[in-house]
Design an enzyme around this catalytic site. Structure first.
Site, mmCIF file in Angstrom:
data_model
loop_
_atom_site.group_PDB
_atom_site.id
_atom_site.type_symbol
_atom_site.label_atom_id
_atom_site.label_comp_id
_atom_site.label_asym_id
_atom_site.label_seq_id
_atom_site.Cartn_x
_atom_site.Cartn_y
_atom_site.Cartn_z
ATOM 1 N N GLY A 169 -15.023 1.222 -0.452
ATOM 2 C CA GLY A 169 -14.605 2.345 0.376
ATOM 3 C C GLY A 169 -13.637 3.265 -0.342
ATOM 4 N N ASP A 170 -12.718 2.704 -1.108
ATOM 5 C CA ASP A 170 -11.783 3.514 -1.889
ATOM 6 C C ASP A 170 -12.517 4.345 -2.927
ATOM 7 O OD1 ASP A 170 -9.179 2.938 -0.845
ATOM 8 O OD2 ASP A 170 -9.307 0.951 -1.736
ATOM 9 N N SER A 171 -13.454 3.717 -3.628
ATOM 10 C CA SER A 171 -14.163 4.425 -4.689
ATOM 11 C C SER A 171 -15.044 5.530 -4.118
ATOM 12 C CB SER A 171 -15.002 3.442 -5.507
ATOM 13 O OG SER A 171 -14.162 2.501 -6.149
ATOM 14 N N GLY A 174 -12.794 8.362 -3.264
ATOM 15 C CA GLY A 174 -12.356 9.057 -4.471
ATOM 16 C C GLY A 174 -13.430 9.984 -5.010
#
Length: 400
Positions: A169-171, A174
């Site tokens: 989810g972070d990637s 980003g």
């Protein structure tokens, strides 16, 4: 020489850990000058992340901080706030992944930034976005993947929904944040003005979910996990070879399926009414998987892949990272890249730059600053023109 397509663009990176720094890394890979701000005495925890260790150093930092300069600055202090606004005047993009309202609490909301630089682009990454009833909640990738419905579709029917062993989810956030920054950068060439790019972890996970929403809206279909395959898409699965390892065979398109049947010595399957077209194969995929599985079980993985590749059938191994690093295709494309890490005085391998641009390719100029504040003198003295005496005073006050 140009460092990439974004050579001449200056980015200020705020925030910590993955989503914001990944967006900053992507912009830096394409040639932008990225200045990462860390709090004095409180560096980004990403410096200590990663499972391998050498001389007390970890290597998540090596790839997510590459191509960046590191400065320390306390934006909450009046003198620190003014220095930050001086940087804003000379920059193009700010990337932050604080909880919504944090910049405003420091009197550094977009209205304030815009007063100093009407062209500034503020990229904001948060768990749920800057508006809505959940905007104020903190968010992590694990919860975003779950709340977005993405986690529900992972795993096997009837089992618990596992996570990928990465902060997906972070990637994703980003990546969408960097994409938004580029769109806003282009738009500024038309209007002369910046804007806010609002990226949420939950929405980034939702955006990749193909037809799940219209399938539910029109047919009431609640898509769930399907293990190693996609329901109704056949054949497209993993099959165990003679030595116990697994290979992926994907031949769900009619023309490719006919080639698979020929390669297996079973051309009659292509005209069998059970498998004659996409819909029929989807209805009978259990039976089809058994036939292909029996064929694969009698052959070594190399033979399977060589036979199918020669026939134009999509197939491949399930590689570990050890096999990925040795992959000749990835090596030929520069996707296993050396980063000179001054912390350990050696080259450390990491992922290359995606995508590859023909005329202005990105580059890996460094493996991330070894020390917090490593570029304080260069940025505050060289870029902003602050004197050595002023910098010493700022250090004494704890602003730097």
């Amino acid at each position: 020489m140009s460092t990439g397509a974004l050579d001449g663009v200056r980015v200020i990176e705020l925030g910590t850990l993955i989503s914001g720094p990944f967006a900053g890394r992507l912009l830096g890979d394409m040639g932008a000058e990225v200045i990462k701000i860390e709090l004095p005495k409180t560096p980004d925890p990403l410096r200590t992340w990663g499972q391998a260790e050498l001389d007390g150093h970890h290597f998540f930092w090596t790839v997510h901080a590459r191509n960046k300069k590191a400065v320390t600055l306390d934006l909450r202090a009046p003198r620190g706030r003014e220095i930050f606004l001086d940087l804003v005047e000379r920059s193009d993009i700010i990337v932050e992944n604080f909880r919504p309202g944090t910049l405003e609490k420091w009197d550094l909301g977009y209205d304030v930034l815009r007063e100093r630089n009407k062209g500034i682009i503020l990229v904001r990454v948060s768990g749920y976005g800057q508006t809505g009833p959940d905007a104020g909640k903190a968010g992590y990738a694990s919860v975003a993947e779950a709340a977005s419905g993405l986690r529900h579709m992972n795993g096997f029917p009837g089992g618990p929904p596992p996570r990928l062993a990465l902060s997906l989810g972070d990637s994703l956030a980003g990546m969408f944040a960097a994409q938004g920054a580029l769109a806003a950068l282009y738009r500024r060439t038309v209007t002369g003005e910046g804007q806010i790019v609002d990226t949420a972890l939950t929405e980034s996970c939702l955006a990749i979910q193909e037809s799940t929403i219209p399938d539910y809206d029109i047919g009431g279909v609640v898509r769930g996990p399907s293990g190693t395959r996609l329901e109704g898409i056949a054949p497209s699965n993993i099959y165990q070879s003679a030595n116990g390892s697994w290979v992926v065979i994907a031949a769900n398109q009619d023309t490719v399926f006919r080639r698979l049947c020929e390669a297996m010595g079973r051309p009659e399957l292509a005209t069998d009414e059970r498998f004659a077209n996409h819909l029929a194969r989807g209805r009978n995929q259990d039976e089809l998987d058994k036939i292909i599985g029996a064929w694969a079980a009698e052959r070594e993985p190399g033979e399977i892949i060589a036979t199918l590749s020669a026939a134009g059938v999509i197939s491949g191994p399930i590689n570990t990272v050890a096999e990925v690093v040795d992959d000749p295709q990835l090596q030929a494309r520069g996707m296993i890249a050396d980063h000179w890490d001054e912390r350990v005085q050696r080259a450390v391998k990491g992922p290359g730059i995606v995508p590859v641009l023909s005329e202005s390719p990105g580059s890996i100029r460094n493996a991330g600053p070894a020390r917090p504040g490593q570029h304080n003198d260069e940025v505050y003295g060289g870029l902003l023109g602050r004197s050595a005496d002023e910098l010493e005073s700022l250090r004494a006050e704890g602003v730097l």
